[in-house]
Design an enzyme around this catalytic site. Structure first.
Site, PDB file in Angstrom:
ATOM      1  N   ASP A 229       0.871  -1.162   0.000  1.00 45.72           N
ATOM      2  CA  ASP A 229       0.000   0.000   0.000  1.00 45.72           C
ATOM      3  C   ASP A 229       0.919   1.227   0.000  1.00 45.72           C
ATOM      4  OD1 ASP A 229      -2.047   1.782   0.009  1.00 45.72           O
ATOM      5  OD2 ASP A 229      -3.138   0.898   1.685  1.00 45.72           O
TER       6      ASP A 229
HETATM    7  C1  BGC Z   1      -4.906   3.500   0.014  1.00 46.70           C
HETATM    8  C2  BGC Z   1      -5.007   2.510  -1.152  1.00 46.70           C
HETATM    9  C3  BGC Z   1      -4.757   3.242  -2.449  1.00 46.70           C
HETATM   10  C4  BGC Z   1      -3.410   3.914  -2.375  1.00 46.70           C
HETATM   11  C5  BGC Z   1      -3.056   4.663  -3.648  1.00 46.70           C
HETATM   12  C6  BGC Z   1      -3.624   4.302  -0.018  1.00 46.70           C
HETATM   13  O1  BGC Z   1      -3.623   5.306   0.951  1.00 46.70           O
HETATM   14  O2  BGC Z   1      -4.985   2.790   1.228  1.00 46.70           O
HETATM   15  O3  BGC Z   1      -6.261   1.908  -1.170  1.00 46.70           O
HETATM   16  O4  BGC Z   1      -4.836   2.346  -3.527  1.00 46.70           O
HETATM   17  O5  BGC Z   1      -3.405   4.866  -1.305  1.00 46.70           O
HETATM   18  O6  BGC Z   1      -3.893   5.749  -3.836  1.00 46.70           O
END
Ligand code: BGC
Length: 807
Positions: A229
């Site tokens: 993530d």
């Molecule tokens: C979120 C993800 C997301 C990623 C990219 C993170 O903060 O938890 O779900 O895909 O950011 O935007």
């Protein structure tokens, strides 16, 4: 290895750098070897490709894309074909925008209705979540784009989301929190997985060998790539050792240097490094080749229509006294509610889509076959009561035969980075509803909310339609249901409790200190309510139709069930038949019933159809911590077919011979679990379930690199405590404005390590450690480390860049 030839040609620097991103969305290219970069973009209900300045919080604009209903809505359709169709459309849009990996679907389990991201997730039930997610994955991947189911795993709260440790027993992990991912991998064929921010039983998900190696790759035979993530890597070395392939977004070359040092000092083997490079290479080559063949455009109109169909199929009719709905063409209708003018159709955060077009109820109702007497805002969506607006709305309501009252959760209630603290709809909306019910008996509540709400006011509405967050065409979908052009066929993918305090995790959610204790175990959602005998407002699987269905002729065989459904009314409709299994009681505790299959059946007026649902490897299994594998218990199983978890229409008993006699539990030490009454599990019982002591999770002493900014209230340094107070003040101020400040929310729960992981190499881990020293009151020592680190980091980055460019 799949690409030994290329790996042999790569330098150590290239290999190490390849395993982390070069900017917010892209992996690193190696031009010398003709290896391109791949582009990742959110997300789950529409493509969010940022062509300009990138951020992962939904702040900067992205290219326009179709905004489909969010997962919480589409789950109510219980329609895998529809989910696959949406997936295909998402894949087409991604391909036409040259996006290679779509960061979704999100399939974390809705442990508590309070989780701020529930609107992005499917269900409280792993089977339904998994089947829907697998269908999205198949659809997306059919277009040469990888889906990336997220967030693996046990990421069911937003509070301290980047540092919290989810503490749970192995059975709950396997049966509840992993099963949906298992289905997305095995049945969907997912080629990428996003590891979550949190730790699971003390080890960060991204470096958790149990999750990434033993379960994902060995048990489920996943052969794709694991992507962190955004900012979710703790130790890149440990991540790579566990088989995590790509650290995102752009940690700079510090992470790569860590890998090189680890190979040098033997903490990471060259084989481990090469194996991660090999998997990532395979994906990059596959995706960049696929991109050339992929679609270059998509049909905007068709996708809008699909977004409408998705919303139509997902709307749930919760109540319809006196068959008030559908409305007749002569009916004088008043439309009331701010949501009719400014719809709530998606949630806030990284999933936010810049919709190609956006319908509103106020506009589309004008074309409906009813007699519109007027539209009025009625309330301020999250503000105080407004007497003027109220007066106007009441006057309009008095003139109408029926009122469409558009209301629900405001923007602040549903956002990434923040859990809710209650399940109420803003008071101004409810006080207007009560007043409206006083002047007009025919109130039709039209709800927009991506997650569960309390509904003590439901007697004020004669009918209630729940549209969840219906995407860009949600308004016309709703009007079609209201007028009867579409017969509602959505069924709730989550239970609606009477009140928050009835929820099984009420006492434990969200974990406040370092640990989130999953004390309720496997008793999540209806598994709890039906076992503990807690009455709910609307059960899991519930939803009405403008017709009625009857069930008959159940036949149960070794391989599955067969039964007949009849549409008893005079309208065509679609029924969602649900297969529940109740295991033999006593020896192994288990929920009173569990969903093991479902089918959505279209039926013309008066038509009967015989349908089948097959059993599979998950129908009778439970995880036995004694044998460390899934087993089947001997005994009598009740096989039920229902129209909801509480509306069982047919059942039969079958007897199975089990696979083991090993009893993993000591029942007298786990009374709460054996009764299903898990609202107040003692520490002793939880320890008995865990099989080890509960980790303390309390702060003592100094803050660490993995503690979040919002924990600076513990800081020794006055300056740090002041920063905490300022952050908190800003957060409160932004909440008062009614819109979540995503940047602030992100920083609020970001651990100190995030400063190094999210600044594209400007700040190194050494500097971040220096900042922690300052926070802990060691100002001079900390400053020395920050300043010294700044210069050495810049120098080392430069030297690395030079080696990479071969100069
Ligand atoms: C979120 C993800 C997301 C990623 C990219 C993170 O903060 O938890 O779900 O895909 O950011 O935007």
């Amino acid at each position: 290895m799949k690409h030994e030839d290329i790996i042999r040609k790569m330098t150590m620097e290239e290999k190490a750098a390849f395993l982390s991103g070069k900017n917010v969305w892209q992996s690193r290219n190696i031009d010398r070897l003709e290896i391109d970069s791949i582009f990742c973009a959110d997300g789950p209900h529409g493509v969010r490709k940022q062509a300009g300045a990138g951020d992962h919080l939904g702040l900067n604009a992205s290219l326009p894309a179709t905004c489909f209903p969010t997962a919480a809505a589409v789950a109510n359709s219980w329609d895998e074909e529809l989910a696959e169709e949406i997936g295909r459309a998402l894949g087409e849009e991604a391909s036409s925008q040259e996006v290679n990996v779509l960061l979704g679907p999100g399939l974390n389990i809705k442990r508590s209705p309070l989780c701020g991201r529930n609107f992005e997730y499917f269900s409280e039930d792993p089977l339904l979540s998994g089947k829907m997610a697998a269908a999205y994955v198949r659809g997306i991947q059919s277009q040469g784009v990888y889906a990336c189911p997220k967030h693996f795993a046990v990421n069911s709260q937003e509070r301290l989301r980047m540092s919290v440790d989810s503490v749970l027993d192995e059975r709950t992990l396997r049966e509840i929190y992993l099963e949906a991912f298992e289905i997305a991998v095995k049945e969907g064929g997912a080629k990428a997985i996003m590891s979550s921010y949190n730790a699971v039983n003390g080890v960060y998900a991204n470096e958790n060998k149990h999750l990434l190696q033993e379960i994902l790759r060995s048990d489920w035979k996943f052969d794709g790539i694991v992507i962190t993530d955004w900012g979710g890597s703790n130790s890149h070395v440990k991540g790579v050792a566990a088989g995590s392939n790509l650290e995102m977004p752009a940690p700079g070359l510090g992470s790569a240097r860590e890998l090189l040092a680890a190979v040098e000092n033997g903490t990471l083997t060259i084989e481990e490094l090469d194996s991660c490079v090999d998997d990532l290479l395979d994906a990059v080559l596959d995706l960049t080749a696929g991109q050339k063949k992929g679609k270059k455009s998509f049909d905007v109109k068709l996708h809008h229509e699909l977004a409408r169909k998705a919303s139509q199929e997902s709307i749930v009719l919760l109540k319809n006294d006196d068959n008030l709905l559908p409305l007749d063409s002569g009916c004088n209708v008043a439309v009331i509610g701010d949501f009719a003018f400014i719809p709530r159709y998606q949630g806030a955060g990284s999933s936010i889509v810049n919709p190609i077009s956006l319908e509103t109820m106020e506009t589309v109702i004008k074309d409906a076959p009813i007699n519109l007497v007027g539209c009025s805002k009625g309330y301020k969506r999250n503000g105080k009561e407004d007497e003027e607006l109220k007066k106007e709305a009441l006057a309009l309501a008095a003139k109408a035969d029926a009122v469409l009252y558009c209301f629900g959760l405001d923007e602040l209630s549903e956002s990434e980075g923040q859990d809710r603290s209650h399940l109420e709809i803003p008071g101004s909306q409810i006080s207007l509803l009560k007043a409206l019910a006083g002047v007009n008996p025919n109130i039709i509540g039209v709800l927009s909310a991506g997650s569960v709400i309390e509904m003590p006011w439901q007697s004020c509405c004669k009918s209630i339609l729940h549209g969840y967050l219906g995407g860009q065409a949600g308004a016309s979908a709703m009007v079609r249901v209201i007028t009867g052009e579409v017969n509602p066929s959505g069924r709730l993918a989550e239970s609606y409790p009477m009140e928050l305090s009835d929820t099984p995790s009420y006492q434990y959610f969200p974990g406040k200190e370092r640990c989130a204790e999953y004390r309720e175990g496997i008793f999540v959602g209806y598994r709890y309510y039906s076992t503990a005998g807690i009455a709910v407002r609307y059960p899991f699987g519930f939803g009405l139709s403008y017709t009625t269905f009857s069930y008959s002729d159940l036949q149960v065989s070794e391989n599955g069930v067969r039964f007949t459904i009849t549409n008893q009314g005079s309208r065509d409709g679609r029924e969602v038949a649900q297969l529940y299994v109740s295991g033999p009681g006593g020896r192994i505790f288990r929920p009173e019933k569990e969903l093991k299959g479902f089918i959505k059946v279209p039926l013309k007026a008066g038509e009967s159809r015989t349908v089948e649902i097959s059993f599979d490897d998950k129908t009778f299994r439970y995880w036995n911590t004694g044998t460390d594998r899934f087993e089947v218990e001997s005994g009598d199983y009740t096989i039920s077919i229902g129209a909801s978890a509480e509306d069982i229409r047919l059942s039969e008993i079958i007897t199975l011979v089990g696979t083991t006699d090993v009893q993993p539990y000591t029942p007298e030490k786990m009374k709460s679990y054996y009764s299903g009454k898990v609202a107040d599990v003692s520490s002793d019982e939880f320890e008995s379930l865990l099989g080890h002591p509960i980790p303390s999770g309390k702060w003592s002493g100094e803050l660490e690199i993995n503690d979040a900014f919002c924990q600076m209230y513990y800081a020794k340094s006055r300056l740090a405590r002041l920063v905490y107070r300022i952050l908190n003040g800003l957060k409160n101020r932004s909440e008062a404005k009614g819109k979540p400040d995503l940047n602030l929310l992100f920083i609020y729960s970001m651990p100190f390590r995030g400063i190094a992981k999210m600044t594209n190499g400007v700040v190194s881990m050494e500097m971040a450690q220096g900042m922690v020293l300052i926070v802990n009151g060691h100002f001079l020592k900390g400053m020395k480390q920050v300043i010294g680190g700044f210069f050495s980091n810049a120098k080392e980055n430069k030297a690395y860049e030079k080696r990479l460019s071969g100069k």
